[in-house]
Motif scaffolding. Structure first.
Motif, PDB file in Angstrom:
ATOM      1  N   ASN A 137       0.627  -1.565  -0.478  1.00  8.49           N
ATOM      2  CA  ASN A 137       0.041   0.367   0.447  1.00  8.49           C
ATOM      3  C   ASN A 137       0.721   1.318   0.083  1.00  8.49           C
ATOM      4  OD1 ASN A 137      -3.424  -0.084   0.806  1.00  8.49           O
ATOM      5  ND2 ASN A 137      -1.974  -1.848   0.982  1.00  8.49           N
ATOM      6  N   TYR A 138       1.881   1.336   0.946  1.00 10.25           N
ATOM      7  CA  TYR A 138       3.310   2.197   0.926  1.00 10.25           C
ATOM      8  C   TYR A 138       3.112   2.962  -0.751  1.00 10.25           C
ATOM      9  CZ  TYR A 138       5.400   5.799   3.340  1.00 10.25           C
ATOM     10  OH  TYR A 138       6.671   6.458   3.753  1.00 10.25           O
ATOM     11  N   LEU A 139       4.217   1.616  -1.030  1.00  6.14           N
ATOM     12  CA  LEU A 139       4.760   1.043  -2.525  1.00  6.14           C
ATOM     13  C   LEU A 139       3.288   2.201  -3.521  1.00  6.14           C
ATOM     14  CD1 LEU A 139       7.117   1.004  -4.463  1.00  6.14           C
ATOM     15  CD2 LEU A 139       6.893  -0.971  -4.336  1.00  6.14           C
ATOM     16  N   LEU A 140       2.225   1.780  -3.378  1.00  2.00           N
ATOM     17  CA  LEU A 140       1.489   2.333  -4.444  1.00  2.00           C
ATOM     18  C   LEU A 140       0.747   3.902  -4.241  1.00  2.00           C
ATOM     19  CD1 LEU A 140      -0.954   1.830  -6.636  1.00  2.00           C
ATOM     20  CD2 LEU A 140      -2.731   0.922  -3.932  1.00  2.00           C
ATOM     21  N   GLU A 141       1.699   4.416  -2.806  1.00  2.00           N
ATOM     22  CA  GLU A 141       1.303   5.537  -2.564  1.00  2.00           C
ATOM     23  C   GLU A 141       1.836   6.589  -3.507  1.00  2.00           C
ATOM     24  OE1 GLU A 141       1.264   8.466   1.229  1.00  2.00           O
ATOM     25  OE2 GLU A 141       1.497   6.306   1.483  1.00  2.00           O
ATOM     26  N   GLN A 142       3.233   6.227  -3.104  1.00  2.00           N
ATOM     27  CA  GLN A 142       4.544   6.686  -3.542  1.00  2.00           C
ATOM     28  C   GLN A 142       4.467   6.442  -5.059  1.00  2.00           C
ATOM     29  OE1 GLN A 142       5.725   8.803  -1.193  1.00  2.00           O
ATOM     30  NE2 GLN A 142       4.987   7.572   0.045  1.00  2.00           N
TER      31      GLN A 142
ATOM     32  N   ALA B 158      12.498  12.956  -3.518  1.00  2.00           N
ATOM     33  CA  ALA B 158      11.655  12.252  -1.839  1.00  2.00           C
ATOM     34  C   ALA B 158      11.328  11.165  -1.555  1.00  2.00           C
ATOM     35  CB  ALA B 158      11.383  13.020  -1.061  1.00  2.00           C
ATOM     36  N   ILE B 159      10.259  10.946  -2.858  1.00  2.00           N
ATOM     37  CA  ILE B 159       9.301  10.862  -2.989  1.00  2.00           C
ATOM     38  C   ILE B 159       9.451   9.285  -3.743  1.00  2.00           C
ATOM     39  CG2 ILE B 159       7.334   9.823  -4.690  1.00  2.00           C
ATOM     40  CD1 ILE B 159       6.046  13.201  -4.426  1.00  2.00           C
ATOM     41  N   VAL B 160      10.386   9.782  -4.562  1.00  2.00           N
ATOM     42  CA  VAL B 160      11.436   8.777  -4.854  1.00  2.00           C
ATOM     43  C   VAL B 160      12.221   8.059  -4.042  1.00  2.00           C
ATOM     44  CG1 VAL B 160      13.140   7.426  -6.904  1.00  2.00           C
ATOM     45  CG2 VAL B 160      11.482   9.204  -7.324  1.00  2.00           C
ATOM     46  N   SER B 161      13.317   7.878  -3.442  1.00  2.00           N
ATOM     47  CA  SER B 161      13.525   7.920  -2.048  1.00  2.00           C
ATOM     48  C   SER B 161      12.953   7.254  -1.070  1.00  2.00           C
ATOM     49  CB  SER B 161      14.886   8.819  -1.724  1.00  2.00           C
ATOM     50  OG  SER B 161      15.490   8.301  -0.887  1.00  2.00           O
ATOM     51  N   THR B 162      12.017   7.926  -1.000  1.00  2.00           N
ATOM     52  CA  THR B 162      10.532   6.775  -0.142  1.00  2.00           C
ATOM     53  C   THR B 162      10.531   5.733  -0.837  1.00  2.00           C
ATOM     54  OG1 THR B 162      10.256   8.423   1.012  1.00  2.00           O
ATOM     55  CG2 THR B 162       8.548   6.930   1.267  1.00  2.00           C
ATOM     56  N   ALA B 163       9.768   5.422  -2.035  1.00  2.00           N
ATOM     57  CA  ALA B 163       9.456   4.304  -3.138  1.00  2.00           C
ATOM     58  C   ALA B 163      10.441   3.060  -2.219  1.00  2.00           C
ATOM     59  CB  ALA B 163       9.104   4.357  -4.228  1.00  2.00           C
ATOM     60  N   ASP B 164      12.040   4.044  -2.868  1.00  2.00           N
ATOM     61  CA  ASP B 164      13.140   2.774  -2.846  1.00  2.00           C
ATOM     62  C   ASP B 164      13.354   1.990  -1.517  1.00  2.00           C
ATOM     63  OD1 ASP B 164      14.806   4.607  -1.250  1.00  2.00           O
ATOM     64  OD2 ASP B 164      15.731   5.159  -3.041  1.00  2.00           O
ATOM     65  N   SER B 165      13.433   2.882  -0.538  1.00  2.00           N
ATOM     66  CA  SER B 165      13.330   2.744   0.850  1.00  2.00           C
ATOM     67  C   SER B 165      12.320   1.035   1.002  1.00  2.00           C
ATOM     68  CB  SER B 165      12.768   3.191   1.923  1.00  2.00           C
ATOM     69  OG  SER B 165      14.037   4.399   1.515  1.00  2.00           O
TER      70      SER B 165
ATOM     71  N   PHE C 293      10.500  -4.070   1.114  1.00  2.00           N
ATOM     72  CA  PHE C 293       9.581  -5.078   0.315  1.00  2.00           C
ATOM     73  C   PHE C 293      10.297  -6.896  -0.402  1.00  2.00           C
ATOM     74  CE2 PHE C 293       7.080  -7.519  -2.679  1.00  2.00           C
ATOM     75  CZ  PHE C 293       5.759  -7.344  -2.534  1.00  2.00           C
ATOM     76  N   SER C 294      11.339  -6.446  -0.777  1.00  2.00           N
ATOM     77  CA  SER C 294      12.313  -7.256  -1.962  1.00  2.00           C
ATOM     78  C   SER C 294      13.022  -7.950  -0.285  1.00  2.00           C
ATOM     79  CB  SER C 294      13.602  -6.812  -2.416  1.00  2.00           C
ATOM     80  OG  SER C 294      13.197  -5.964  -3.894  1.00  2.00           O
ATOM     81  N   SER C 295      13.494  -7.616   0.728  1.00  2.00           N
ATOM     82  CA  SER C 295      14.063  -8.773   1.891  1.00  2.00           C
ATOM     83  C   SER C 295      13.006  -9.272   2.520  1.00  2.00           C
ATOM     84  CB  SER C 295      15.036  -7.447   2.491  1.00  2.00           C
ATOM     85  OG  SER C 295      13.538  -7.259   3.826  1.00  2.00           O
ATOM     86  N   LEU C 296      11.844  -9.103   2.370  1.00  2.00           N
ATOM     87  CA  LEU C 296      11.082  -9.971   2.984  1.00  2.00           C
ATOM     88  C   LEU C 296      10.571 -11.242   2.038  1.00  2.00           C
ATOM     89  CD1 LEU C 296       8.411  -7.361   4.754  1.00  2.00           C
ATOM     90  CD2 LEU C 296       9.639  -9.108   5.870  1.00  2.00           C
ATOM     91  N   ILE C 297      10.724 -10.773   1.153  1.00  2.00           N
ATOM     92  CA  ILE C 297      10.404 -12.454   0.007  1.00  2.00           C
ATOM     93  C   ILE C 297      12.036 -12.988  -0.204  1.00  2.00           C
ATOM     94  CG2 ILE C 297       9.962 -12.304  -2.592  1.00  2.00           C
ATOM     95  CD1 ILE C 297       7.831 -11.390  -1.229  1.00  2.00           C
ATOM     96  N   SER C 298      12.980 -12.017  -0.178  1.00  2.00           N
ATOM     97  CA  SER C 298      14.671 -12.692   0.045  1.00  2.00           C
ATOM     98  C   SER C 298      14.754 -13.724   1.327  1.00  2.00           C
ATOM     99  CB  SER C 298      15.749 -11.760  -0.878  1.00  2.00           C
ATOM    100  OG  SER C 298      15.508 -11.214   0.370  1.00  2.00           O
ATOM    101  N   ASN C 299      14.190 -13.194   2.353  1.00  2.00           N
ATOM    102  CA  ASN C 299      14.765 -13.716   3.307  1.00  2.00           C
ATOM    103  C   ASN C 299      13.791 -14.177   4.506  1.00  2.00           C
ATOM    104  OD1 ASN C 299      16.614 -13.184   5.124  1.00  2.00           O
ATOM    105  ND2 ASN C 299      15.236 -12.793   6.821  1.00  2.00           N
ATOM    106  N   ASP C 300      12.717 -13.973   3.915  1.00  2.00           N
ATOM    107  CA  ASP C 300      11.437 -14.546   5.016  1.00  2.00           C
ATOM    108  C   ASP C 300      11.144 -15.872   4.410  1.00  2.00           C
ATOM    109  OD1 ASP C 300      12.291 -12.842   7.093  1.00  2.00           O
ATOM    110  OD2 ASP C 300      11.104 -11.384   6.447  1.00  2.00           O
ATOM    111  N   VAL C 301      10.062 -15.002   3.160  1.00  2.00           N
ATOM    112  CA  VAL C 301       9.194 -16.456   2.820  1.00  2.00           C
ATOM    113  C   VAL C 301      10.315 -17.140   2.011  1.00  2.00           C
ATOM    114  CG1 VAL C 301       7.443 -16.769   0.417  1.00  2.00           C
ATOM    115  CG2 VAL C 301       7.935 -13.978   1.972  1.00  2.00           C
TER     116      VAL C 301
END
Length: 501
Positions: A143-148, A344-351, A356-364
Motif C-alpha cells: 500500500n505504501y509503495l502504491l501511494e508513492q 524524496a518520493i522516489v527515495s521513499t519508494a526505494d526504501s 519488500f524485497s528483503s521480506l521476499i528474499s530472506n523470509d518467504v
C-alpha cells in the motif's frame, strides 16, 4: 500537486539532474563493495555500518516524504487547525521508536537479524506468527509503495506543466529507482536520502516564508481572514473529531514505528550510540517538517479560498506558481524544491521496495521455500520479485484509488496488528506465540472487515484501532492462561537479560 506554470523546460532539466545524481549515487555505492550483492546484510542493511548523518537522514526520509508536502498541506487546507494532529502523531512515532529501538538493536546485533520477522521468529519460534507477520507487513509495504507511485506521477506531471504525462513520469522514475537500488542497495538508498532531506528542509522553509509574504506578511492576518470567512476551521473540534484524532495518533504512532523499512534502519546503525543520537535529533523534526507543511495548508486558505474536493489537492502547485513569481531567486528555489520533492518520493519508494524485497528474499524464499540457498541467490530472488511487484502496482497506479490521504490511512489498519507481538515481546517474557498468532488473526479480520465494508471508523475510532484493542486483549489473556505450563527458554532469557543491563 497541480501544474507548475513556472517550470516547464526548467523543471525537466532539474528533474533530469536529480535522476542522473541518483544513478551516480547508486553506481558509486556499489562500486568496490565485494559483498554488497552477495550478502543479505550488505545489500539490505548497508553492512550495518550507517553513521549518524546517513542514519539520521534515512530515518528522516522513512518518516517524511515528498508526499508529506503534496498530501498533508491539502488536508490541512480542508480540515483547518484540527490538522495540528499531524505534528503530534509524527512526534509520537519518535517516542515509540525510543520505547523499543535500543532494546531491539542489542538483540538484532547479537543475532544478526536482517528483517523484522527475524525477531518474531527468534522470539516465538512459530511458523504461524512468522507467516502472518510477513503477510501483514507485505500488505502495508504494498500500500505504501502504491501511494508513492501515484505521488511520483502527480508530482512530475505537475512540475513539468503536463509536458511529461502521469504514466510516463511514473515509468521513467521507477526505472531510475530500480537501477540505482539494484546497483547500491541500502547504501545507495541512504545517500539519496541525505540529498533529498537537505533539499526538503531548505525548500519548505522558503515555501512557508514566500507564502506568508504573499498572504500579507504576518500569520496574524491569515488567522484573522480564516476567523472572518471560515470560522469552523478555527473552532474547537466536536467530540467525535477529538476521538478520531486520538484514534489516529494510536494508529499512525504505533503502525509507522514498525514499518519494516524503519525497523531495518535500526538494524543498520553502526552502533547503539549512533542510533540514540539519530533519534534524539529526530525529535525536532515534526515541527520543522510536518509543522511547516501544516502552515502551508493554513496559508492557502487565504491565498486560494473556496477550493473544494479535488481542487484542494492542487494547492501546493498553485502556491508554488505564486511564490515563483515574486523574484528570480525564489523561482529557482521553487524549481529545485519541487525537484527535491520528486526525489524524496522516489527515495521513499526505494526504501519501501528494498524492504519488500528483503521480506521476499530472506523470509518467504529463505525461510520457507529454499532455506539452503546462498545469500547471493536470495538477494537476486528479492530483486527480481521486487521488480515484478512494482509493475503489478503500476497497473493499479494508472487509475489511483482515492486521494493520497485515503491511500495513506489504508496501510496502517493491518500493519498495526503486528505491534503487540513486536514490541510487547521485547518486554514481557510470558508473551505466548499462540496468543500472539490468534491476536493478530482476530485483530486483522476485524480491522479488514471494518475497512473494506466502508466502516473505516466507528464513533470516530479507526477499525485498525478496534482490531488492535482486541489483539492486545487476546495476547495478554491467552499468555496468562498458558504461562503456568510454559517452559523457560534459555536463549530468550539470555536476550532479555542482555537488554535489561
Amino acid at each position: 500537486m497541480g501544474e507548475l506554470a513556472f517550470a516547464g523546460v526548467d523543471g525537466i532539466i532539474i528533474l533530469s539532474a536529480f535522476a542522473i545524481i541518483m544513478l551516480l549515487i547508486g553506481y558509486f555505492s556499489g562500486r568496490g563493495e565485494k559483498n554488497i550483492h552477495g550478502s543479505l546484510s550488505g545489500y539490505y542493511l548497508a553492512g550495518k555500518n550507517l553513521g549518524i548523518i546517513a542514519l539520521f537522514f534515512t530515518l528522516f526520509a522513512t518518516q517524511y516524504s515528498g508526499n508529506t508536502i503534496v498530501g498533508y498541506a491539502p488536508t490541512a487546507y480542508r480540515t483547518g487547525f484540527s490538522w495540528l494532529q499531524s505534528i503530534s502523531f509524527m512526534t509520537i512515532i519518535i517516542g515509540v521508536y525510543l520505547l523499543f529501538a535500543p532494546r531491539l538493536y542489542v538483540i538484532a546485533k547479537k543475532r544478526n537479524f536482517v528483517t523484522p520477522t527475524d525477531w518474531l521468529q527468534h522470539r516465538f519460534n512459530s511458523k504461524g506468527v512468522t507467516l502472518l507477520a510477513i503477510f501483514l507487513m507485505l500488505w502495508g509495504l504494498g500500500n505504501y509503495l502504491l501511494e508513492q507511485l501515484v505521488a511520483i506521477g502527480q508530482a512530475v506531471s505537475g512540475m513539468t506543466g503536463g509536458t511529461i504525462p502521469y504514466q510516463v513520469a511514473v515509468l521513467v522514475f521507477v526505472f531510475v529507482m530500480l537501477a540505482y537500488e539494484w546497483m547500491g542497495g541500502m547504501k545507495a538508498v541512504a545517500f539519496t536520502d541525505v540529498m533529498q532531506g537537505i533539499i526538503l528542509l531548505i525548500g519548505i522553509i522558503a515555501f512557508v516564508a514566500g507564502g506568508i509574504y504573499l498572504a500579507g506578511g504576518s500569520f496574524g492576518s491569515i488567522t484573522q481572514f480564516i476567523a472572518e470567512n471560515e470560522p469552523a476551521k478555527l473552532a474547537v473540534p466536536a467530540a467525535e473529531v477529538n476521538i478520531n484524532w486520538f484514534s489516529m495518533l494510536i494508529l499512525v504512532g504505533l503502525g509507522a514505528s514498525i514499518y519494516p523499512h524503519a525497523v531495518q534502519r535500526i538494524y543498520a546503525a553502526k552502533s547503539e550510540k549512533t542510533l540514540k543520537k539519530s533519534f534524539a535529533r529526530m525529535a525536532w523534526m515534526p515541527l520543522l517538517t510536518t509543522g511547516l507543511v501544516f502552515l502551508v495548508g493554513i496559508i492557502g486558505l487565504k491565498l486560494f479560498p473556496g477550493l473544494e474536493g479535488g481542487q484542494s489537492e492542487q494547492l501546493v502547485g498553485l502556491m508554488a506558481n505564486e511564490i515563483a513569481s515574486i523574484n528570480s531567486f525564489l523561482y529557482w528555489i521553487m524549481i529545485i524544491f519541487f525537484g527535491g520533492i520528486v526525489a524524496a518520493i522516489v527515495s521513499t519508494a526505494d526504501s519501501v521496495l528494498l524492504s519488500f524485497s528483503s521480506l521476499i528474499s530472506n523470509d518467504v524464499y529463505g525461510k520457507f521455500i529454499k532455506p539452503n540457498a546462498s545469500e547471493h541467490r536470495k538477494v537476486m530472488v528479492g530483486k527480481i520479485v521486487g521488480i515484478i511487484a512494482i509493475f503489478g502496482l503500476l497497473w493499479i497506479a494508472w487509475n489511483p484509488p482515492g486521494t493520497l490521504y485515503e491511500i495513506f490511512v489504508l496501510k496502517f489498519e493491518l500493519l498495526v496488528q503486528v505491534f503487540p507481538a513486536f514490541v510487547l515481546g521485547l518486554y514481557w517474557k510470558r508473551l505466548d506465540g499462540k496468543a500472539v498468532f490468534w491476536g493478530m488473526v482476530i485483530g486483522a479480520i476485524v480491522a479488514g472487515m471494518l475497512t473494506f465494508t466502508g466502516n473505516k471508523t466507528v464513533y470516530g475510532i479507526h477499525g485498525g484501532v478496534i482490531g488492535l484493542a482486541l489483539n492486545f486483549v487476546i495476547c495478554v489473556a491467552g499468555s496468562y492462561q498458558s504461562s503456568a505450563s510454559a517452559k523457560k527458554d534459555p536463549v530468550l532469557e539470555e536476550d532479555m537479560n542482555a537488554v535489561n543491563l
